[in-house]
Motif scaffolding. Structure first.
Motif, PDB file in Angstrom:
ATOM      1  N   ASN A   1      29.359  28.402  23.400  1.00  0.00           N
ATOM      2  CA  ASN A   1      29.417  27.451  22.278  1.00  0.00           C
ATOM      3  C   ASN A   1      30.351  28.014  21.227  1.00  0.00           C
ATOM      4  O   ASN A   1      30.045  28.997  20.573  1.00  0.00           O
ATOM      5  CB  ASN A   1      28.022  27.262  21.681  1.00  0.00           C
TER       6      ASN A   1
ATOM      7  N   ASP B   1      34.852  24.382  16.559  1.00  0.00           N
ATOM      8  CA  ASP B   1      36.109  23.655  16.718  1.00  0.00           C
ATOM      9  C   ASP B   1      37.303  24.367  16.082  1.00  0.00           C
ATOM     10  O   ASP B   1      38.409  24.323  16.599  1.00  0.00           O
ATOM     11  CB  ASP B   1      35.964  22.259  16.114  1.00  0.00           C
TER      12      ASP B   1
ATOM     13  N   THR C   1      40.661  23.781  30.878  1.00  0.00           N
ATOM     14  CA  THR C   1      39.550  22.868  30.594  1.00  0.00           C
ATOM     15  C   THR C   1      39.374  21.871  31.738  1.00  0.00           C
ATOM     16  O   THR C   1      38.261  21.630  32.197  1.00  0.00           O
ATOM     17  CB  THR C   1      39.801  22.109  29.268  1.00  0.00           C
TER      18      THR C   1
ATOM     19  N   GLU D   1      25.103  19.009  32.190  1.00  0.00           N
ATOM     20  CA  GLU D   1      25.294  19.206  30.747  1.00  0.00           C
ATOM     21  C   GLU D   1      26.558  20.005  30.438  1.00  0.00           C
ATOM     22  O   GLU D   1      27.257  19.743  29.465  1.00  0.00           O
ATOM     23  CB  GLU D   1      24.090  19.961  30.180  1.00  0.00           C
ATOM     24  N   GLU D   2      26.808  20.997  31.289  1.00  0.00           N
ATOM     25  CA  GLU D   2      28.001  21.835  31.054  1.00  0.00           C
ATOM     26  C   GLU D   2      29.267  20.993  31.102  1.00  0.00           C
ATOM     27  O   GLU D   2      30.179  21.156  30.310  1.00  0.00           O
ATOM     28  CB  GLU D   2      28.072  22.945  32.105  1.00  0.00           C
ATOM     29  N   ARG D   3      29.293  20.053  32.069  1.00  0.00           N
ATOM     30  CA  ARG D   3      30.462  19.189  32.166  1.00  0.00           C
ATOM     31  C   ARG D   3      30.570  18.306  30.922  1.00  0.00           C
ATOM     32  O   ARG D   3      31.647  18.182  30.332  1.00  0.00           O
ATOM     33  CB  ARG D   3      30.399  18.323  33.428  1.00  0.00           C
ATOM     34  N   ALA D   4      29.451  17.740  30.512  1.00  0.00           N
ATOM     35  CA  ALA D   4      29.456  16.859  29.335  1.00  0.00           C
ATOM     36  C   ALA D   4      29.964  17.616  28.111  1.00  0.00           C
ATOM     37  O   ALA D   4      30.755  17.091  27.313  1.00  0.00           O
ATOM     38  CB  ALA D   4      28.056  16.324  29.096  1.00  0.00           C
ATOM     39  N   GLN D   5      29.543  18.871  28.027  1.00  0.00           N
ATOM     40  CA  GLN D   5      29.965  19.690  26.889  1.00  0.00           C
ATOM     41  C   GLN D   5      31.477  19.948  26.930  1.00  0.00           C
ATOM     42  O   GLN D   5      32.173  19.828  25.928  1.00  0.00           O
ATOM     43  CB  GLN D   5      29.193  21.006  26.929  1.00  0.00           C
ATOM     44  N   LEU D   6      31.950  20.264  28.121  1.00  0.00           N
ATOM     45  CA  LEU D   6      33.389  20.524  28.265  1.00  0.00           C
ATOM     46  C   LEU D   6      34.214  19.261  28.005  1.00  0.00           C
ATOM     47  O   LEU D   6      35.288  19.318  27.408  1.00  0.00           O
ATOM     48  CB  LEU D   6      33.693  21.047  29.675  1.00  0.00           C
TER      49      LEU D   6
ATOM     50  N   ALA E   1      33.389  16.821  26.063  1.00  0.00           N
ATOM     51  CA  ALA E   1      33.385  16.580  24.617  1.00  0.00           C
ATOM     52  C   ALA E   1      34.389  17.505  23.928  1.00  0.00           C
ATOM     53  O   ALA E   1      35.170  17.068  23.066  1.00  0.00           O
ATOM     54  CB  ALA E   1      31.978  16.808  24.073  1.00  0.00           C
ATOM     55  N   THR E   2      34.406  18.757  24.358  1.00  0.00           N
ATOM     56  CA  THR E   2      35.343  19.724  23.763  1.00  0.00           C
ATOM     57  C   THR E   2      36.784  19.287  24.023  1.00  0.00           C
ATOM     58  O   THR E   2      37.621  19.290  23.120  1.00  0.00           O
ATOM     59  CB  THR E   2      35.111  21.130  24.367  1.00  0.00           C
TER      60      THR E   2
END
Lengths: 347, 474
Positions: free
Chosen positions: A53, A56, A74, A84-89, A91-92
């Motif tokens: 985590n 930004d 990325t 979840e890890e994919r969703a986080q990536l 979003a990033t």
């Protein structure tokens, strides 16, 4: 027009030019090697940050240092991880504006880069990405069109199946087996749309066959009647007929009997073989006698499938095989004996 | 002293000879230039060379089963490692059929001992004729592996037995010393998935493993060999695969799929009678038979070639062995050409008759003969004053400088589109080799090809002795 005397000059000029270009490429490669070393170092620095985590501001600073490396890493990670890890990536990557570059790449550049961009964009659910992928459904290249469609379908954003078929020219100019995967993805969320394709006469036959295969694992037994009707209406040499028969075999429903029975007596070997396979999978004991006769078929593949089907019919089928070992033609005897021997069943 | 005056007839004969040599050379160069352009187009349009994991996601669901046919003759030392590496291929549904072609060493026993296989019954096709099968071995714990022990009959005979025993709709024929990339089947199956109604065969790029680091039957690190002959062959393979085969495939006129790696639709191969016996060019002949069959049936079809490297092989590093190999290749091409000569310029066979066979005629049949005649006559005729300097220069351009251009241009194509050589220093070495090979090696290669022609004319049979150095393992 080049004269004889000019050949020497032209050849020297061409060789010289080729060597010059090669020298340029070698220099470019040297520079690239240096950059590669730097980007490798950058990747190792970025990797833990992206997987952890990170705020930004830090990422935006890193992006300024090496936007290409960050973008590439990325997208690679997005393809590797799930949940979840994919969703986080995702979003990033969206916050970092990586999707802008991907959308640009989807429009311009070599086909291979555009296909890759379409595949990655499928992971980004925002409206801009959806719009870009929808636009790519009309791309000049069929590979890009199909990749964009699959990207949309995998995230349940694909246009209606009928429209998809028209835009991708499925079954007319596009015959890829990947259309089965595509329709399977659509059918996951909207099975009725794919189901409707089977009933429409104007839908090309390969698409209907693909739709049937895509719905093969759905367990919707209402389809058995529809597929049976299609198989009965098809000509003997229709390329889709074995696909219909195999799909009926996958449903394992006895209502397919009329289509299977007709297939077993087809004049085309591949239809007979597919029908025999389906008869075995469904366990249609009514076809046992016909399957026994097929042990003497002129085509090895049909004999093999008939023997296999008789084994699948259980005791009665194996009994017929055992009988054939003693009283059939040479060809049928061999087929029966070896089929039983292969499964270590006593004749 | 006055200059000697030649008789006009002698002058005319000399000029005609020079023109024949130059025109044939120019025709060859024209073929190569066209191929270069088509190869470049094909490379820009090629699908993405993605990672194996992506290939799996993309194609695994629809990938049809494949039988990998591995013929083995006296491969006792390497057979276990080769088969283990084949069993580790990344592909959803495949079987490995090892055909022991009557080896006189312990090949079969090594397989039996290592994989704990026992004799089994297998109901198989008998369409193809081949030497009798002695036994079929399997182990239920290794369901992908099948070992066929048969009497010796040669590579084509072994492959025919493998085709009979295989049950997959596609088969992949390989050489005993082929090292496959782990995702080779996934890459090669792409044309079959994307165009299932038309594609009948697919060939892939073969690369040379000499100098590279090998471990567990896989190429771990790509390095250039130090041996000059192996280096020259890298350039030759680039020209053959990256330029010629890719371009001919794009033009739908490909006549060869290497015996080291080829993926075929089993049913169609059965229809054409499989691999022919009594030829050393059985790989080329099978492709030509497929073309002929499909054209005769008037069925639309495609024979594709993929630029991605799928297979590695060992190149001879010794002049004698290399010479034998090249003579054999030439003999194979001539045997196929002679057997199917009615296809040449026959409108019934379309572009395969004109482009495919036209190329074989100019490059393989006439090319070496006329070039060697040129080496002898043109300098001689110029020296005695029968030809002017411009003829000599034109000949030198055709045989040396255009050769340099073509080799370097192929290398440029490789670097721009594929970048498979890891270091800039590799490019420097290969550029040098691309220049140097035109002075000496090219001429020697033509002599070997003439030897192949001589063997063909004398109906010489057999492969000659092929000694393997063995892959350098890590």
């Amino acid at each position: 027009m080049i004269s004889l005397g000019d050949l020497w000059t032209v050849s020297i000029a061409l060789s010289g030019l080729a060597l010059l270009i090669m020298a340029g490429l070698i220099i470019t490669r040297l520079v690239a090697e240096r950059r590669q070393r730097a980007s490798r170092a950058q990747r190792s620095k970025l990797l833990p940050l992206l997987l952890g985590n990170v705020c930004d501001t830090t990422l935006l600073n890193l992006r300024r240092e090496g936007p290409d490396v960050l973008g590439q890493l990325t997208t690679e990670l997005i393809e590797l991880v799930r949940g979840e890890e994919r969703a986080q990536l995702v979003a990033t990557a969206t916050r970092l504006g990586i999707t802008d570059a991907l959308r640009r790449r989807l429009k311009v550049g070599p086909t291979r880069a555009r296909v890759a961009a379409a595949e990655v964009l499928g992971h980004f659910p925002d409206d801009h990405c959806t719009a870009a992928l929808e636009e790519a459904l009309d791309d000049r290249d069929s590979g890009v069109r199909l990749a964009a469609a699959q990207a949309l379908a995998s995230s349940d954003r694909a246009p209606p199946a009928q429209l998809l078929i028209e835009r991708l020219r499925l079954g007319t100019t596009e015959h890829s087996m990947l259309m089965v995967t595509l329709l399977g993805e659509v059918a996951r969320e909207r099975p009725n749309e794919v189901r409707a394709l089977i009933d429409q006469d104007e839908v090309p036959a390969p698409v209907r066959a693909a739709a049937i295969e895509a719905l093969g694992s759905s367990g919707d037994y209402l389809l058995v009647g529809v597929i049976t009707a299609l198989a009965l209406a098809a000509n003997d040499d229709t390329p889709e007929l074995p696909r219909y028969l195999r799909a009926l075999g996958a449903f394992q429903h006895p209502a397919a009997l009329p289509a299977i029975t007709r297939g077993l007596t087809s004049s085309t070997w591949w239809v007979r073989a597919a029908a025999a396979e389906a008869a075995g999978r469904i366990g249609l004991s009514e076809t046992a006698e016909c399957l026994r006769r097929m042990l003497d078929d002129g085509d090895w593949w049909v004999r093999f499938r008939a023997g296999e089907a008789l084994v699948r019919l259980g005791g009665p089928g194996q009994q017929l095989l055992a009988e054939t070992c003693h009283c059939g033609s040479d060809r049928a005897r061999d087929a029966a004996r070896l089929t039983l021997a292969e499964l270590a069943i006593a004749a | 002293m006055g200059q000697f005056e030649w008789h006009p007839l002698a002058m005319a004969a000399a000029t005609t000879t020079a023109w024949v040599v130059i025109a044939t050379g120019l025709l060859q160069i024209f073929f190569y230039l066209v191929q270069l352009v088509f190869a470049a187009i094909s490379l820009t349009k090629r699908p993405p060379v993605v990672r194996s994991s992506m290939l799996w996601c993309r194609y695994a669901e629809q990938a049809p089963p494949i039988a990998v046919l591995a013929p083995a003759y006296n491969e006792e030392v390497t057979i276990v490692e080769s088969v283990s590496s084949l069993l580790a291929l990344h592909y959803p549904d495949f079987e490995v059929v090892v055909i022991n072609d009557g080896s006189s060493d312990g090949t079969l026993q090594r397989l039996i001992d290592y994989f704990s296989v026992t004799p089994v019954n297998r109901y198989h096709d008998l369409t193809m004729t081949h030497q009798p099968i002695r036994a079929v071995y399997a182990n239920p714990r290794i369901p992908r592996l099948l070992i066929v022990d048969k009497e010796n009959g040669g590579k084509s005979d072994a492959l025919n037995a493998g085709i009979n025993v295989a049950r997959a709709p596609l088969f992949c024929s390989i050489d005993a010393d082929s090292l496959l990339e782990s995702d080779a089947l996934l890459r090669a199956v792409r044309p079959f998935v994307e165009n299932p109604d038309k594609v009948v065969a697919v060939g892939g790029t073969i690369r040379l493993a000499n100098g590279s680091r090998i471990a567990g039957g896989r190429v771990e690190k790509v390095c250039l060999p130090r041996n000059f002959l192996a280096l020259v062959q890298i350039i030759e393979y680039l020209r053959a695969f990256l330029m010629a085969r890719l371009a001919l495939s794009h033009m739908q006129a490909l006549t060869v799929i290497s015996g080291a790696f080829g993926l075929f639709r089993r049913r169609l191969v059965l229809e054409v009678g499989g691999y022919s016996h009594g030829t050393v060019g059985e790989d080329m002949e099978l492709v030509v038979k497929l073309h002929r069959h499909m054209r005769d049936l008037k069925r639309p079809y495609r024979i594709e070639f993929i630029p991605e490297p799928v297979c590695w092989t060992e190149a001879p590093e010794d002049l004698t062995i290399l010479g034998r190999q090249r003579a054999r290749w030439q003999r194979g091409a001539l045997e196929t050409f002679a057997k199917h000569r009615d296809m040449l310029f026959n409108p019934r066979y379309g572009r395969i008759g004109f482009l495919g066979f036209g190329q074989v005629l100019v490059v393989d049949v006439l090319g070496p003969i006329i070039e060697v005649i040129g080496y002898v006559l043109i300098p001689l005729l110029w020296a005695v004053g029968l030809l002017s300097l411009q003829y000599l220069l034109a000949f030198l351009a055709i045989t040396f400088t255009f050769g340099i251009f073509l080799s370097v241009a192929t290398l440029i194509l490789e670097e721009v589109e594929l970048r498979r050589f890891p270091h800039a220093s590799d490019l420097v070495a290969l550029t040098l080799v691309a220049v140097v090979e035109n002075f000496g090696y090219r001429q020697l290669s033509n002599v070997w090809r003439l030897r192949g022609l001589w063997q063909f004319l004398r109906k010489h049979q057999g492969w000659g002795q092929m000694t393997r150095k063995g892959f350098q393992t890590a």
